[in-house]
Design an enzyme around this catalytic site. Sequence first.
Site, PDB file in Angstrom:
ATOM      1  N   ASP A 237       0.799  -1.245   0.000  1.00 24.22           N
ATOM      2  CA  ASP A 237       0.000   0.000   0.000  1.00 24.22           C
ATOM      3  C   ASP A 237       0.825   1.286   0.000  1.00 24.22           C
ATOM      4  O   ASP A 237       0.374   2.306   0.517  1.00 24.22           O
ATOM      5  CB  ASP A 237      -0.937   0.048   1.226  1.00 24.22           C
ATOM      6  CG  ASP A 237      -2.052  -0.973   1.177  1.00 24.22           C
ATOM      7  OD1 ASP A 237      -1.953  -1.928   0.388  1.00 24.22           O
ATOM      8  OD2 ASP A 237      -3.025  -0.831   1.929  1.00 24.22           O
TER       9      ASP A 237
ATOM     10  N   ASP B 108       2.934  -2.992  -3.982  1.00 23.16           N
ATOM     11  CA  ASP B 108       1.923  -3.736  -4.742  1.00 23.16           C
ATOM     12  C   ASP B 108       0.894  -2.809  -5.383  1.00 23.16           C
ATOM     13  O   ASP B 108       0.258  -3.166  -6.368  1.00 23.16           O
ATOM     14  CB  ASP B 108       1.254  -4.837  -3.899  1.00 23.16           C
ATOM     15  CG  ASP B 108       0.672  -4.347  -2.586  1.00 23.16           C
ATOM     16  OD1 ASP B 108       0.764  -3.146  -2.267  1.00 23.16           O
ATOM     17  OD2 ASP B 108       0.110  -5.190  -1.848  1.00 23.16           O
ATOM     18  N   HIS B 109       0.707  -1.617  -4.843  1.00 18.53           N
ATOM     19  CA  HIS B 109      -0.183  -0.585  -5.415  1.00 18.53           C
ATOM     20  C   HIS B 109      -0.100   0.628  -4.506  1.00 18.53           C
ATOM     21  O   HIS B 109       0.627   0.620  -3.511  1.00 18.53           O
ATOM     22  CB  HIS B 109      -1.644  -1.074  -5.513  1.00 18.53           C
ATOM     23  CG  HIS B 109      -2.088  -1.808  -4.296  1.00 18.53           C
ATOM     24  ND1 HIS B 109      -2.319  -1.169  -3.106  1.00 18.53           N
ATOM     25  CD2 HIS B 109      -2.292  -3.126  -4.067  1.00 18.53           C
ATOM     26  CE1 HIS B 109      -2.647  -2.073  -2.195  1.00 18.53           C
ATOM     27  NE2 HIS B 109      -2.626  -3.271  -2.743  1.00 18.53           N
TER      28      HIS B 109
ATOM     29  N   CYS C 173      -4.221  -6.198  -3.012  1.00 12.98           N
ATOM     30  CA  CYS C 173      -2.994  -6.973  -2.741  1.00 12.98           C
ATOM     31  C   CYS C 173      -2.829  -8.252  -3.555  1.00 12.98           C
ATOM     32  O   CYS C 173      -1.880  -8.397  -4.319  1.00 12.98           O
ATOM     33  CB  CYS C 173      -2.902  -7.316  -1.262  1.00 12.98           C
ATOM     34  SG  CYS C 173      -3.055  -5.891  -0.180  1.00 12.98           S
TER      35      CYS C 173
ATOM     36  N   HIS D 262       0.463 -12.868  -1.397  1.00  7.80           N
ATOM     37  CA  HIS D 262      -0.588 -12.647  -0.409  1.00  7.80           C
ATOM     38  C   HIS D 262      -0.885 -13.992   0.241  1.00  7.80           C
ATOM     39  O   HIS D 262      -1.090 -14.979  -0.460  1.00  7.80           O
ATOM     40  CB  HIS D 262      -1.842 -12.087  -1.082  1.00  7.80           C
ATOM     41  CG  HIS D 262      -2.831 -11.535  -0.109  1.00  7.80           C
ATOM     42  ND1 HIS D 262      -3.695 -12.338   0.593  1.00  7.80           N
ATOM     43  CD2 HIS D 262      -3.065 -10.271   0.314  1.00  7.80           C
ATOM     44  CE1 HIS D 262      -4.436 -11.576   1.396  1.00  7.80           C
ATOM     45  NE2 HIS D 262      -4.065 -10.334   1.247  1.00  7.80           N
TER      46      HIS D 262
END
Length: 521
Positions: free
Chosen positions: A12, A300-301, A50, A104
């Site tokens: 995140d 991941d983002h 995720c 994940h």
Amino acid sequence: DGMNILFIVVDDLRPVLGCYGDKTVKSPNIDQLASQSMVFSNAYAQQAVCAPSRVSFLTGRRPDTTRLYDFYSYWRVHAGNYSTMPQYFKENGYMTLSVGKVFHPGVSSNYSDDFPYSWSIPPFHPSTEKYENDKTCRGKDGKLYANLVCPVDVTEMPSGTLPDMQSTEEAIRLLNVMKTKKQKFFLAVGYHKPHIPLRYPQEFLKLYPLENITLAPDPWVPEKLPSVAYNPWTDIRQRDDVKALNVSFPYGPLPDDFQRQIRQSYYAAVSYLDTQVGLLLNALDDVGLSNSTIVVFTADHGWSLGEHGEWAKYSNFDVATRVPLMFYVPGLTTSSVSEGEKIFPYLDPFSHGLGLVPQGQSNKVVELVSLFPTLAELAGLRVPPACPESSFHVALCTEGASIVRYFNASEEKVEEKNGCDDTCRCFNEEPVAFSQYPRPADAPQWNSDKPKLKDIRIMGYSMRTIDYRYTLWVGFNPNNFSADFEDVHAGELYMMETDPNQDYNIYNNTSHGSLLKKILG
């Protein structure tokens, strides 16, 4: 005989870092890494949640190929028995090691982080991870809560530590083992923060006095935002401190003072993360491996911090899809240093000010799905071939193209040399990053952020170039994984030069046949 790989992936993390020009956040250790690295300022995840993002970049395939848009299927069974990036390195003589959150956990990695396919030894997870969502946040009344905003006294935490601290310790231990064994390694280290809850050592708050924290530049829901594009941040609403605010669903908004507290805690969590990265890189120096190890740093983002009235990820906007991405390659991004000279001395964020400047920087638009071929090329391995149009039966191929071509040579020249080959698009066209996000309905509802596969009815396909972001929300059938581009529910178009925050949707006042062709390309 080939470089080691240290692959650092953060949960995140949007590019709020000094090396990305952020003036608020103190991130001296990551900035120091950037000062020796090739830094990509326009890197994008393929889905802003995720499990789908991680499976995508670890296999080098897009979510439509892994068929994972939620958390509840294992690609080897559900889509195809695809090789992963660590598996490829393992098959090429590397010891592959996983620490913290890399895959994940759960069904999406077969309850084993894809061991033994991807890893040489069972992956390590911090023992205190299980307390992440427990009531460990002390409220003003002295009682413990499961809050979103959660600065803590580490000595009061279970086992007197936090998960990311445990991950750093284990990663450092493994570096020492690899050094002793003289073993070539691929070490992946996955850090949790700044994932919610925003739980970090309370002293980091001192770096960010609340009076210095501003709101997002655009904290309102844009007037022409299609309702299907909005994510209602349901996971945040479930935290004790947010519940107590009684915010209306789905558009809120959160009170301004609480918005500032979230932003303050996010920044504090980033500085805490920075110290962990600093300790890890310092250890790489200490064991004498900085000269023979490629370091990759990414996330991941991203994460919305109040932009468009949204929080969390779960959207196709830049704030959710854009990530930091940097590659430190000894001898390529930096000249080799003499024996014993430190490249990554630990920097204390409490005493180090402004960020160092990246060694090299590219504004080219790139995708995380390109990590696999890029790392293979940097390590001198054969680059996996580009996937054919349908690749469900192909074990080893990639849907991303290596971005090593952007590392040196002037970028314009690089493009002329590369004609079309078998990859998805020609290199001499402008680069494009594709992202996507599923929705269960046209209007925000309780499961809009994280719909299960069976509930997905609409897929938002988004295309980001240097000039614009174009998104189409189209009908989607979860039974056969098909999108119907004739069934357009909504569209978005944002021009980056005049609207960098993506607030003014001009989809309805433009004809965009050529853009549609590209997205279908």
